[in-house]
Design a protein around this motif. Structure first.
Motif, PDB file in Angstrom:
ATOM      1  N   VAL A  33       0.844  -1.193   0.000  1.00  0.00           N
ATOM      2  CA  VAL A  33       0.000   0.000   0.000  1.00  0.00           C
ATOM      3  C   VAL A  33       0.879   1.242   0.000  1.00  0.00           C
ATOM      4  CG1 VAL A  33      -1.782   1.277   1.227  1.00  0.00           C
ATOM      5  CG2 VAL A  33      -1.813  -1.220   1.246  1.00  0.00           C
ATOM      6  N   ASP A  34       0.671   2.091  -0.976  1.00  0.00           N
ATOM      7  CA  ASP A  34       1.441   3.329  -1.085  1.00  0.00           C
ATOM      8  C   ASP A  34       1.089   4.222   0.107  1.00  0.00           C
ATOM      9  OD1 ASP A  34       2.436   5.916  -1.831  1.00  0.00           O
ATOM     10  OD2 ASP A  34       2.495   5.238  -3.909  1.00  0.00           O
ATOM     11  N   SER A  35       2.072   4.629   0.861  1.00  0.00           N
ATOM     12  CA  SER A  35       1.849   5.449   2.057  1.00  0.00           C
ATOM     13  C   SER A  35       1.172   6.774   1.729  1.00  0.00           C
ATOM     14  CB  SER A  35       3.179   5.708   2.770  1.00  0.00           C
ATOM     15  OG  SER A  35       4.079   6.411   1.923  1.00  0.00           O
ATOM     16  N   ARG A  36       1.286   7.222   0.478  1.00  0.00           N
ATOM     17  CA  ARG A  36       0.674   8.488   0.085  1.00  0.00           C
ATOM     18  C   ARG A  36      -0.849   8.407   0.115  1.00  0.00           C
ATOM     19  NH1 ARG A  36       3.549   9.554  -5.577  1.00  0.00           N
ATOM     20  NH2 ARG A  36       2.929   7.355  -5.732  1.00  0.00           N
ATOM     21  N   ILE A  37      -1.375   7.205  -0.105  1.00  0.00           N
ATOM     22  CA  ILE A  37      -2.831   7.033  -0.080  1.00  0.00           C
ATOM     23  C   ILE A  37      -3.372   7.377   1.300  1.00  0.00           C
ATOM     24  CG2 ILE A  37      -4.717   5.358  -0.244  1.00  0.00           C
ATOM     25  CD1 ILE A  37      -3.116   3.875  -2.360  1.00  0.00           C
ATOM     26  N   GLU A  38      -2.720   6.853   2.329  1.00  0.00           N
ATOM     27  CA  GLU A  38      -3.143   7.135   3.695  1.00  0.00           C
ATOM     28  C   GLU A  38      -2.957   8.603   4.033  1.00  0.00           C
ATOM     29  OE1 GLU A  38      -2.205   5.718   8.305  1.00  0.00           O
ATOM     30  OE2 GLU A  38      -1.291   4.657   6.610  1.00  0.00           O
ATOM     31  N   VAL A  65      -3.230   8.805  -6.385  1.00  0.00           N
ATOM     32  CA  VAL A  65      -1.912   8.161  -6.387  1.00  0.00           C
ATOM     33  C   VAL A  65      -1.694   7.359  -7.673  1.00  0.00           C
ATOM     34  CG1 VAL A  65      -0.480   6.413  -5.247  1.00  0.00           C
ATOM     35  CG2 VAL A  65      -1.745   8.082  -3.881  1.00  0.00           C
ATOM     36  N   GLU A  66      -2.772   6.766  -8.176  1.00  0.00           N
ATOM     37  CA  GLU A  66      -2.664   5.964  -9.402  1.00  0.00           C
ATOM     38  C   GLU A  66      -2.733   6.807 -10.661  1.00  0.00           C
ATOM     39  OE1 GLU A  66      -5.813   3.145  -9.039  1.00  0.00           O
ATOM     40  OE2 GLU A  66      -4.747   1.876  -7.576  1.00  0.00           O
ATOM     41  N   GLY A  67      -2.889   8.107 -10.496  1.00  0.00           N
ATOM     42  CA  GLY A  67      -2.931   8.998 -11.643  1.00  0.00           C
ATOM     43  C   GLY A  67      -4.262   9.009 -12.365  1.00  0.00           C
ATOM     44  N   LYS A  68      -5.303   8.511 -11.696  1.00  0.00           N
ATOM     45  CA  LYS A  68      -6.627   8.438 -12.310  1.00  0.00           C
ATOM     46  C   LYS A  68      -7.538   9.600 -11.907  1.00  0.00           C
ATOM     47  CE  LYS A  68      -6.471   3.375 -12.474  1.00  0.00           C
ATOM     48  NZ  LYS A  68      -7.105   2.110 -12.006  1.00  0.00           N
ATOM     49  N   ALA A  69      -7.070  10.444 -11.002  1.00  0.00           N
ATOM     50  CA  ALA A  69      -7.856  11.602 -10.565  1.00  0.00           C
ATOM     51  C   ALA A  69      -6.907  12.763 -10.306  1.00  0.00           C
ATOM     52  CB  ALA A  69      -8.645  11.268  -9.308  1.00  0.00           C
ATOM     53  N   ASN A  87       0.904  18.801  -2.341  1.00  0.00           N
ATOM     54  CA  ASN A  87       2.156  18.728  -1.588  1.00  0.00           C
ATOM     55  C   ASN A  87       2.541  17.285  -1.311  1.00  0.00           C
ATOM     56  OD1 ASN A  87       2.418  21.510  -1.498  1.00  0.00           O
ATOM     57  ND2 ASN A  87       1.372  21.709   0.478  1.00  0.00           N
ATOM     58  N   ILE A  88       1.552  16.459  -0.994  1.00  0.00           N
ATOM     59  CA  ILE A  88       1.821  15.045  -0.728  1.00  0.00           C
ATOM     60  C   ILE A  88       2.313  14.351  -1.993  1.00  0.00           C
ATOM     61  CG2 ILE A  88       0.746  12.829  -0.115  1.00  0.00           C
ATOM     62  CD1 ILE A  88      -1.172  14.438   1.688  1.00  0.00           C
ATOM     63  N   MET A  89       1.739  14.724  -3.123  1.00  0.00           N
ATOM     64  CA  MET A  89       2.114  14.117  -4.399  1.00  0.00           C
ATOM     65  C   MET A  89       3.365  14.745  -4.997  1.00  0.00           C
ATOM     66  SD  MET A  89       0.058  11.641  -4.951  1.00  0.00           S
ATOM     67  CE  MET A  89       0.455  11.309  -6.668  1.00  0.00           C
ATOM     68  N   GLY A  90       3.796  15.862  -4.418  1.00  0.00           N
ATOM     69  CA  GLY A  90       4.988  16.523  -4.923  1.00  0.00           C
ATOM     70  C   GLY A  90       4.784  17.198  -6.259  1.00  0.00           C
ATOM     71  N   VAL A  91       3.570  17.723  -6.473  1.00  0.00           N
ATOM     72  CA  VAL A  91       3.274  18.407  -7.736  1.00  0.00           C
ATOM     73  C   VAL A  91       2.707  19.792  -7.443  1.00  0.00           C
ATOM     74  CG1 VAL A  91       2.799  16.244  -8.929  1.00  0.00           C
ATOM     75  CG2 VAL A  91       0.915  17.453  -7.829  1.00  0.00           C
ATOM     76  N   THR A  92       2.635  20.609  -8.463  1.00  0.00           N
ATOM     77  CA  THR A  92       2.030  21.932  -8.328  1.00  0.00           C
ATOM     78  C   THR A  92       0.650  21.916  -8.976  1.00  0.00           C
ATOM     79  OG1 THR A  92       3.049  22.638 -10.413  1.00  0.00           O
ATOM     80  CG2 THR A  92       4.255  23.093  -8.373  1.00  0.00           C
ATOM     81  N   PHE A  93      -0.170  22.855  -8.615  1.00  0.00           N
ATOM     82  CA  PHE A  93      -1.499  22.938  -9.204  1.00  0.00           C
ATOM     83  C   PHE A  93      -1.913  24.400  -9.324  1.00  0.00           C
ATOM     84  CE2 PHE A  93      -2.562  23.711  -4.890  1.00  0.00           C
ATOM     85  CZ  PHE A  93      -3.807  24.309  -4.863  1.00  0.00           C
ATOM     86  N   GLU A  94      -2.833  24.636 -10.224  1.00  0.00           N
ATOM     87  CA  GLU A  94      -3.323  25.990 -10.444  1.00  0.00           C
ATOM     88  C   GLU A  94      -4.469  26.276  -9.480  1.00  0.00           C
ATOM     89  OE1 GLU A  94      -5.462  28.683 -13.944  1.00  0.00           O
ATOM     90  OE2 GLU A  94      -4.783  26.643 -14.367  1.00  0.00           O
TER      91      GLU A  94
END
Length: 274
Positions: A33-38, A65-69, A87-94
């Motif tokens: 289980v990917d810890s990011r999910i929790e 986490v799976e890139g589906k949302a 922040n958890i995913m390490g990405v930026t957003f608008e």
């Protein structure tokens, strides 16, 4: 005695062997289980409303986490939650502006075509003869949208129309989804001016049915300095990308169909401070 002792030793050995086998199998076939999910699940509102299109908050966390949302998929949490998820995913957003639900009907005094005695649900009533209301486009007033709201952000007003409590609204869209006449829109909170009518009847017909209806007079269209409102199919439609909420169209609307929520908000604040 020796037979019993030998049997016992055999059982111990077999138990140890099977135990080791199970331990190895458990480690080999364990679902990682990917810890990011929790982590994402912990920052979500936890209302499991399904407005994100996933089966609850945990389903949304896994989908991200799976890139589906998208990280911005939680409509309830809006920008605040989206930033945490990003922040958890390490990405930026608008960052997007907060949105709220607006009921695009404020008709009062519209007569009924017939007496409806069926299930108290707008969807059911709409199926019966196209609805009992004299206006084929107006709010049926049975409160289905209010019941659909999980955040107690709507209530039925004294005139029989649903009202939105903006401070509680999460723009989840559940109210809009259950309205059979598509009278509820999700719009940016900064947009103050709205056409509170959905009638496509010609002006003369619409006026006879509802005193608050749009009569397609085009006064709003002519006065708008930003080309943000046009009459389409006998109904004034606002282009929110162009609209600056200047209110000029509100001033010239003969039936007061177009309203400015800024005034209502101001009056509401005054009432609270008195």
């Amino acid at each position: 005695m020796e037979v019993l002792l030998g049997a016992a030793i055999t059982l111990v050995i077999l138990g140890a062997v099977f135990g080791m086998g199970l331990a190895i199998a458990s480690d080999k076939f364990a679902v990682k289980v990917d810890s990011r999910i929790e982590s994402i699940n912990e920052v979500l509102p936890g209302v499991n409303c399904g407005a994100c299109g996933q089966p609850g908050c945990s389903g949304f966390a896994q989908a991200v986490v799976e890139g589906k949302a998208p990280v911005t998929g939680c409509t309830v949490g809006q920008a605040a939650v989206a930033e945490l998820v990003a922040n958890i995913m390490g990405v930026t957003f608008e960052k997007k502006e907060r949105t709220v639900a607006v009921v695009m009907c404020h008709a009062k005094g519209v007569k009924n075509k017939f007496v409806y005695q069926g299930v108290r649900d707008c969807r059911a009533a709409h199926v019966v003869g196209g609805g009992f209301l004299g206006c084929d486009y107006g709010c049926l007033g049975l409160g289905t949208c209010v019941e659909a709201c999980k955040f107690e952000a709507m209530y039925m007003g004294e005139e029989g129309l649903p009202k939105v409590i903006e401070e509680r609204c999460t723009a989840c869209g559940k109210c809009a989804a259950v309205c059979p006449r598509k009278l509820i829109s999700i719009v940016p909170v900064s947009k103050m001016v709205h056409v509170r009518c959905k009638s496509l009847d010609k002006g003369a017909v619409a006026k006879k049915i509802c005193q608050d209806s749009c009569i397609a007079c085009k006064r709003c269209e002519k006065i708008c300095p930003y080309d943000a409102i046009h009459v389409q199919n006998n109904l004034a439609v606002i282009d929110y990308h162009k609209c600056t909420s200047c209110g000029k169209c509100v001033e010239v609307c003969p039936n007061h169909t177009i309203i400015n929520l800024a005034r209502k908000r101001s009056l509401a604040k005054r009432t609270l401070t008195v």
